[in-house]
Scaffold this motif. Sequence first.
Motif, PDB file in Angstrom:
ATOM      1  N   HIS A 167       0.357  -1.401  -0.304  1.00 23.13           N
ATOM      2  CA  HIS A 167       0.070  -0.164  -0.278  1.00 23.13           C
ATOM      3  C   HIS A 167       0.500   1.128   0.036  1.00 23.13           C
ATOM      4  CE1 HIS A 167      -2.835   2.750   1.684  1.00 23.13           C
ATOM      5  NE2 HIS A 167      -2.585   2.995   2.293  1.00 23.13           N
ATOM      6  N   LEU A 168       1.557   1.313   1.687  1.00 25.22           N
ATOM      7  CA  LEU A 168       2.844   2.945   1.339  1.00 25.22           C
ATOM      8  C   LEU A 168       3.501   2.376  -0.170  1.00 25.22           C
ATOM      9  CD1 LEU A 168       3.938   4.642   2.713  1.00 25.22           C
ATOM     10  CD2 LEU A 168       5.415   3.562   3.393  1.00 25.22           C
ATOM     11  N   TRP A 169       4.192   1.664  -0.882  1.00 18.09           N
ATOM     12  CA  TRP A 169       4.104   1.253  -1.950  1.00 18.09           C
ATOM     13  C   TRP A 169       3.697   2.393  -3.765  1.00 18.09           C
ATOM     14  CZ3 TRP A 169      10.118  -0.363  -1.935  1.00 18.09           C
ATOM     15  CH2 TRP A 169      10.298  -0.015  -3.348  1.00 18.09           C
ATOM     16  N   ILE A 170       3.040   1.393  -2.891  1.00 19.29           N
ATOM     17  CA  ILE A 170       2.060   1.897  -4.349  1.00 19.29           C
ATOM     18  C   ILE A 170       1.852   3.761  -4.680  1.00 19.29           C
ATOM     19  CG2 ILE A 170       0.349   2.106  -6.330  1.00 19.29           C
ATOM     20  CD1 ILE A 170      -0.201  -0.743  -5.509  1.00 19.29           C
ATOM     21  N   LEU A 171       1.578   3.658  -3.203  1.00 19.01           N
ATOM     22  CA  LEU A 171       0.975   4.963  -2.735  1.00 19.01           C
ATOM     23  C   LEU A 171       2.683   6.225  -3.456  1.00 19.01           C
ATOM     24  CD1 LEU A 171      -0.713   6.972  -1.546  1.00 19.01           C
ATOM     25  CD2 LEU A 171       0.064   6.524   0.398  1.00 19.01           C
ATOM     26  N   THR A 172       3.573   6.067  -2.690  1.00 21.50           N
ATOM     27  CA  THR A 172       4.829   6.561  -3.298  1.00 21.50           C
ATOM     28  C   THR A 172       5.146   6.853  -4.422  1.00 21.50           C
ATOM     29  OG1 THR A 172       6.078   5.274  -1.178  1.00 21.50           O
ATOM     30  CG2 THR A 172       7.212   6.959  -2.238  1.00 21.50           C
ATOM     31  N   ARG A 173       5.535   8.829  -4.724  1.00 17.94           N
ATOM     32  CA  ARG A 173       5.609   8.115  -5.998  1.00 17.94           C
ATOM     33  C   ARG A 173       7.186   8.884  -6.073  1.00 17.94           C
ATOM     34  NH1 ARG A 173       1.707   6.412  -6.368  1.00 17.94           N
ATOM     35  NH2 ARG A 173      -0.268   7.413  -6.845  1.00 17.94           N
ATOM     36  N   ALA A 174       7.545   9.546  -4.669  1.00 19.52           N
ATOM     37  CA  ALA A 174       9.092   9.882  -5.329  1.00 19.52           C
ATOM     38  C   ALA A 174      10.541   9.353  -4.526  1.00 19.52           C
ATOM     39  CB  ALA A 174       9.753  11.400  -5.517  1.00 19.52           C
TER      40      ALA A 174
END
Length: 198
Positions: free
Chosen positions: A163-170
């Motif tokens: 969940h956190l990985w996909i949400l991360t953008r940079a």
Amino acid sequence: MDQRTAINLFRLLVLVGCSAPALWLGWQWFFGDLGAVPGEAVVHFTGKTGLILLLMTIAFSPAFRFTGWVGLMAARRQIGLWAFFWLLAHMLAWMGLDQYWDWPWIRREMVELPYIRYGVAALLLLVPLAVTSFARVRKAMGWTAWHWLHRLIYVAAALGVTHLWILTRADYLLPTLFASVLAALTLFRLIDAYIHRQ
């Protein structure tokens, strides 16, 4: 200092450590120090806090293996419930502060966005773990069934990291760190289970 006193002090430290972020967050909110979009800051903070505590819950078992100190196992249920509390707060903050309780839009987001589905799935997996974390329920279930059920914490943590990985953008430093810690804990659990089966 006797062992019971040491365990009680450790449980008190866990209580303070797990509740202190709520005091900090309330202070920041009250004084307007959460940035331009405070609701979003609350959502991110509660999610990261919950995921850290979830990984700490898993880490208590190998820590006990290495140290043999029963205080770690005595506080594991406590910190696990705190992890559930923070992740539930994360979900509610997202629904209320980010989506403004717009249920049709919330349902649409859950259907269309994979990272939302992973997060919801992680939280749902933690519900039976929280409900069965009490000694009376564990005794009624039996050790084997309870033990197998609580292995879902690894699945929930993996979904949370995804969940956190996909949400991360940079900046992927934090999700990479979380993923590495979870991988190490999972590997330890598999090796430990294999050794003790011999």
